[in-house]
Scaffold this motif. Structure first.
Motif, PDB file in Angstrom:
ATOM      1  N   LYS A 155      35.106  17.559  -9.318  1.00  0.00           N
ATOM      2  CA  LYS A 155      35.681  18.895  -9.181  1.00  0.00           C
ATOM      3  C   LYS A 155      37.076  18.999  -9.793  1.00  0.00           C
ATOM      4  O   LYS A 155      37.478  20.070 -10.228  1.00  0.00           O
ATOM      5  CB  LYS A 155      35.693  19.319  -7.717  1.00  0.00           C
ATOM      6  CG  LYS A 155      36.630  18.545  -6.817  1.00  0.00           C
ATOM      7  CD  LYS A 155      36.654  19.178  -5.419  1.00  0.00           C
ATOM      8  CE  LYS A 155      37.621  18.438  -4.516  1.00  0.00           C
ATOM      9  NZ  LYS A 155      37.755  19.072  -3.198  1.00  0.00           N
ATOM     10  N   ARG A 159      37.288  22.933 -13.569  1.00  0.00           N
ATOM     11  CA  ARG A 159      37.834  24.237 -13.953  1.00  0.00           C
ATOM     12  C   ARG A 159      38.404  24.228 -15.371  1.00  0.00           C
ATOM     13  O   ARG A 159      38.208  25.183 -16.127  1.00  0.00           O
ATOM     14  CB  ARG A 159      38.892  24.683 -12.944  1.00  0.00           C
ATOM     15  CG  ARG A 159      38.237  25.186 -11.675  1.00  0.00           C
ATOM     16  CD  ARG A 159      39.228  25.746 -10.694  1.00  0.00           C
ATOM     17  NE  ARG A 159      38.506  26.406  -9.603  1.00  0.00           N
ATOM     18  CZ  ARG A 159      39.046  26.738  -8.449  1.00  0.00           C
ATOM     19  NH1 ARG A 159      40.331  26.497  -8.211  1.00  0.00           N
ATOM     20  NH2 ARG A 159      38.336  27.334  -7.519  1.00  0.00           N
ATOM     21  N   ILE A 173      26.893  28.729 -17.047  1.00  0.00           N
ATOM     22  CA  ILE A 173      27.262  27.396 -16.572  1.00  0.00           C
ATOM     23  C   ILE A 173      26.419  27.065 -15.344  1.00  0.00           C
ATOM     24  O   ILE A 173      26.341  27.845 -14.393  1.00  0.00           O
ATOM     25  CB  ILE A 173      28.770  27.322 -16.220  1.00  0.00           C
ATOM     26  CG1 ILE A 173      29.613  27.595 -17.473  1.00  0.00           C
ATOM     27  CG2 ILE A 173      29.121  25.958 -15.622  1.00  0.00           C
ATOM     28  CD1 ILE A 173      31.118  27.606 -17.222  1.00  0.00           C
ATOM     29  N   TRP A 174      25.761  25.914 -15.420  1.00  0.00           N
ATOM     30  CA  TRP A 174      25.004  25.408 -14.268  1.00  0.00           C
ATOM     31  C   TRP A 174      25.909  24.360 -13.623  1.00  0.00           C
ATOM     32  O   TRP A 174      26.061  23.263 -14.143  1.00  0.00           O
ATOM     33  CB  TRP A 174      23.690  24.792 -14.758  1.00  0.00           C
ATOM     34  CG  TRP A 174      22.649  24.628 -13.698  1.00  0.00           C
ATOM     35  CD1 TRP A 174      22.568  25.285 -12.501  1.00  0.00           C
ATOM     36  CD2 TRP A 174      21.512  23.756 -13.750  1.00  0.00           C
ATOM     37  NE1 TRP A 174      21.449  24.872 -11.808  1.00  0.00           N
ATOM     38  CE2 TRP A 174      20.782  23.936 -12.550  1.00  0.00           C
ATOM     39  CE3 TRP A 174      21.027  22.846 -14.699  1.00  0.00           C
ATOM     40  CZ2 TRP A 174      19.616  23.239 -12.264  1.00  0.00           C
ATOM     41  CZ3 TRP A 174      19.865  22.157 -14.416  1.00  0.00           C
ATOM     42  CH2 TRP A 174      19.161  22.348 -13.218  1.00  0.00           C
ATOM     43  N   PHE A 176      27.348  21.800 -11.027  1.00  0.00           N
ATOM     44  CA  PHE A 176      27.140  20.842  -9.932  1.00  0.00           C
ATOM     45  C   PHE A 176      28.467  20.311  -9.383  1.00  0.00           C
ATOM     46  O   PHE A 176      28.457  19.547  -8.418  1.00  0.00           O
ATOM     47  CB  PHE A 176      26.290  19.653 -10.418  1.00  0.00           C
ATOM     48  CG  PHE A 176      24.850  19.998 -10.654  1.00  0.00           C
ATOM     49  CD1 PHE A 176      24.463  20.666 -11.800  1.00  0.00           C
ATOM     50  CD2 PHE A 176      23.879  19.676  -9.724  1.00  0.00           C
ATOM     51  CE1 PHE A 176      23.129  21.006 -12.023  1.00  0.00           C
ATOM     52  CE2 PHE A 176      22.534  20.008  -9.933  1.00  0.00           C
ATOM     53  CZ  PHE A 176      22.170  20.670 -11.079  1.00  0.00           C
ATOM     54  N   HIS A 178      31.789  20.241  -7.262  1.00  0.00           N
ATOM     55  CA  HIS A 178      31.922  20.764  -5.901  1.00  0.00           C
ATOM     56  C   HIS A 178      33.126  21.692  -5.775  1.00  0.00           C
ATOM     57  O   HIS A 178      34.022  21.488  -4.951  1.00  0.00           O
ATOM     58  CB  HIS A 178      32.025  19.577  -4.936  1.00  0.00           C
ATOM     59  CG  HIS A 178      31.677  19.944  -3.535  1.00  0.00           C
ATOM     60  ND1 HIS A 178      32.223  19.348  -2.438  1.00  0.00           N
ATOM     61  CD2 HIS A 178      30.833  20.885  -3.059  1.00  0.00           C
ATOM     62  CE1 HIS A 178      31.737  19.896  -1.355  1.00  0.00           C
ATOM     63  NE2 HIS A 178      30.895  20.821  -1.696  1.00  0.00           N
ATOM     64  N   VAL A 179      33.137  22.715  -6.598  1.00  0.00           N
ATOM     65  CA  VAL A 179      34.244  23.659  -6.621  1.00  0.00           C
ATOM     66  C   VAL A 179      33.703  24.961  -7.218  1.00  0.00           C
ATOM     67  O   VAL A 179      32.765  24.943  -8.028  1.00  0.00           O
ATOM     68  CB  VAL A 179      35.406  23.087  -7.477  1.00  0.00           C
ATOM     69  CG1 VAL A 179      35.020  22.933  -8.933  1.00  0.00           C
ATOM     70  CG2 VAL A 179      36.664  23.921  -7.354  1.00  0.00           C
ATOM     71  N   ASP A 180      34.240  26.086  -6.779  1.00  0.00           N
ATOM     72  CA  ASP A 180      33.841  27.364  -7.371  1.00  0.00           C
ATOM     73  C   ASP A 180      34.674  27.593  -8.633  1.00  0.00           C
ATOM     74  O   ASP A 180      35.889  27.418  -8.620  1.00  0.00           O
ATOM     75  CB  ASP A 180      34.064  28.505  -6.372  1.00  0.00           C
ATOM     76  CG  ASP A 180      33.217  28.323  -5.118  1.00  0.00           C
ATOM     77  OD1 ASP A 180      32.060  27.890  -5.259  1.00  0.00           O
ATOM     78  OD2 ASP A 180      33.709  28.596  -4.015  1.00  0.00           O
ATOM     79  N   ASN A 182      36.408  29.721 -11.793  1.00  0.00           N
ATOM     80  CA  ASN A 182      36.955  31.048 -12.083  1.00  0.00           C
ATOM     81  C   ASN A 182      36.691  31.386 -13.535  1.00  0.00           C
ATOM     82  O   ASN A 182      37.417  30.953 -14.420  1.00  0.00           O
ATOM     83  CB  ASN A 182      38.479  31.060 -11.862  1.00  0.00           C
ATOM     84  CG  ASN A 182      38.823  31.008 -10.390  1.00  0.00           C
ATOM     85  OD1 ASN A 182      38.168  31.667  -9.578  1.00  0.00           O
ATOM     86  ND2 ASN A 182      39.831  30.217 -10.042  1.00  0.00           N
ATOM     87  N   GLU A 190      25.708  29.499 -12.040  1.00  0.00           N
ATOM     88  CA  GLU A 190      24.794  29.180 -10.942  1.00  0.00           C
ATOM     89  C   GLU A 190      25.265  27.849 -10.355  1.00  0.00           C
ATOM     90  O   GLU A 190      25.334  26.835 -11.041  1.00  0.00           O
ATOM     91  CB  GLU A 190      23.358  29.090 -11.480  1.00  0.00           C
ATOM     92  CG  GLU A 190      22.309  28.660 -10.499  1.00  0.00           C
ATOM     93  CD  GLU A 190      21.976  29.690  -9.420  1.00  0.00           C
ATOM     94  OE1 GLU A 190      22.292  30.896  -9.591  1.00  0.00           O
ATOM     95  OE2 GLU A 190      21.408  29.286  -8.393  1.00  0.00           O
ATOM     96  N   ASN A 191      25.660  27.899  -9.091  1.00  0.00           N
ATOM     97  CA  ASN A 191      26.190  26.713  -8.427  1.00  0.00           C
ATOM     98  C   ASN A 191      25.104  25.919  -7.717  1.00  0.00           C
ATOM     99  O   ASN A 191      24.241  26.506  -7.072  1.00  0.00           O
ATOM    100  CB  ASN A 191      27.220  27.124  -7.364  1.00  0.00           C
ATOM    101  CG  ASN A 191      28.480  27.699  -7.977  1.00  0.00           C
ATOM    102  OD1 ASN A 191      29.077  27.082  -8.872  1.00  0.00           O
ATOM    103  ND2 ASN A 191      28.880  28.868  -7.521  1.00  0.00           N
ATOM    104  N   VAL A 192      25.157  24.605  -7.843  1.00  0.00           N
ATOM    105  CA  VAL A 192      24.340  23.739  -6.989  1.00  0.00           C
ATOM    106  C   VAL A 192      25.324  22.846  -6.245  1.00  0.00           C
ATOM    107  O   VAL A 192      25.763  21.819  -6.762  1.00  0.00           O
ATOM    108  CB  VAL A 192      23.354  22.885  -7.811  1.00  0.00           C
ATOM    109  CG1 VAL A 192      22.465  22.058  -6.880  1.00  0.00           C
ATOM    110  CG2 VAL A 192      22.477  23.759  -8.704  1.00  0.00           C
ATOM    111  N   HIS A 193      25.728  23.306  -5.066  1.00  0.00           N
ATOM    112  CA  HIS A 193      26.682  22.538  -4.262  1.00  0.00           C
ATOM    113  C   HIS A 193      25.886  21.672  -3.292  1.00  0.00           C
ATOM    114  O   HIS A 193      25.465  22.121  -2.233  1.00  0.00           O
ATOM    115  CB  HIS A 193      27.623  23.476  -3.512  1.00  0.00           C
ATOM    116  CG  HIS A 193      28.608  24.191  -4.391  1.00  0.00           C
ATOM    117  ND1 HIS A 193      29.231  23.582  -5.467  1.00  0.00           N
ATOM    118  CD2 HIS A 193      29.106  25.448  -4.358  1.00  0.00           C
ATOM    119  CE1 HIS A 193      30.052  24.447  -6.046  1.00  0.00           C
ATOM    120  NE2 HIS A 193      29.988  25.585  -5.408  1.00  0.00           N
TER     121      HIS A 193
END
Lengths: 215, 215
Positions: A155, A159, A173-174, A176, A178-180, A182, A190-193
């Protein structure tokens, strides 16, 4: 197809319909009623009809759906009638696992390059790709018409890497990491947390046990 | 804590609160208003208050939330104040990636064993675990108080393996196999269907481009 706004909840269910219809098609089943589809998918028939109505309905009342037609139409809605060029950023175990997953390619997802900042990995071959240094990423994205970047990096770096990708014309962006991220709203993420998903599992385990002390 | 039914949508948001609060805590921030939390998390303050009200509220109106207290309470709700014993079934790249992810251990997820049906992998060391033959799985689950099984195996094997796990007392399955499992309702399942997630991304990319032809 109508051009009205379709909720992300409906979108989230489309790949699952696509998956079940693909299995029915492979089994040679040509036609299915919403009630039969409801039974195997464990969602209500009314939910299925409502979901499909977002896209014009696909079927005739009382007559069932044509499996292959429905499979192909949903595939088109999901954009699977086109190919997409991908790169993977982060050549660790997770990046390698995704690169080696053959089914993605069958669906038109073409992995074109893989990047890492660990010199020990440079040149390592994964599928048909050699791991390249991160410094080459921006040039590569521009020159190879890359649509989608897969982020399998820590993470702390995610960014900054996402910003570079956006500057060089990435469309999705796909993620993985562990951060959202911006990013501007025209870039789809699409997040895969994975940790979030594991925590949700333990919540449900503990909750169930509190409610059923006799178990 | 009240014992009313809490929706899975709320549960899905809890790990994200937990993640942001952990970051605030690490930055030394002691107190935060729902408005400030709303700004950094990009959800409405009213959503945050509603979510927290499911668990009694956590804070005093107009006074903000105590970051560390809130972090710990949400951790408890998620079951992170307890440890969980896990096994991984499928020692390929994805299984290895999950085994090597240190953060899981920090949260109380203890990986105890790893299984595969490929003899070439038997005895291979991943973290502190040696890969064992699948035949040893059932005995191992019974003898080692295993709560959670992680399924990183092909979909063709997943349902049969899940049945064995259920027979031997597993409480939750973290399912990466690309198939929905049929297990009794007292067994919690959290699915990570990676293809579904990738298809949702391409849907959103294509949709955005149809709506913005000038881009």
């Amino acid at each position: 197809m109508e051009n009205k706004e379709i909720s992300q909840a409906v979108i989230s269910r489309l790949p699952r319909y696509f998956r079940y219809l693909g299995e029915l098609k492979d089994e040679g089943i040509e036609r299915i009623s919403s009630q039969e589809l409801s039974d195997i998918m464990k969602v209500t028939a009314s939910q299925i009809r409502q979901d499909f109505n977002n896209f014009g309905g696909f079927g005739q009342q009382g007559y069932g759906y044509k499996v292959e037609y429905l499979y192909e139409e949903i595939g088109k809605i999901l954009g699977l009638d086109k190919t997409h060029n991908l790169i993977i950023i982060g050549a660790g175990n997770l990046g390698q696992a995704l690169a080696n997953y053959m089914n993605f390619e069958r669906r038109g997802f073409l992995f074109k390059g893989m990047f890492d900042n660990n010199p020990a990995l440079y040149g390592k071959k994964i599928r048909d790709m050699q791991v390249r240094p991160m410094e080459e990423m921006e040039q590569f994205v521009k020159e190879n018409n890359i649509d989608i970047a897969v982020l399998t990096i820590p993470k702390t770096e995610a960014r900054a890497v996402a910003e570079k990708l956006v500057r060089n014309g990435i469309r999705g962006i796909w993620n993985f990491a562990h951060v959202d991220l911006n990013v501007p709203k025209e870039i789809q993420v699409e997040n895969v947390h994975l940790s979030d998903s594991l925590m949700k599992l333990t919540y449900n385990i503990n909750r169930f046990e509190q409610e059923s002390p006799g178990c």
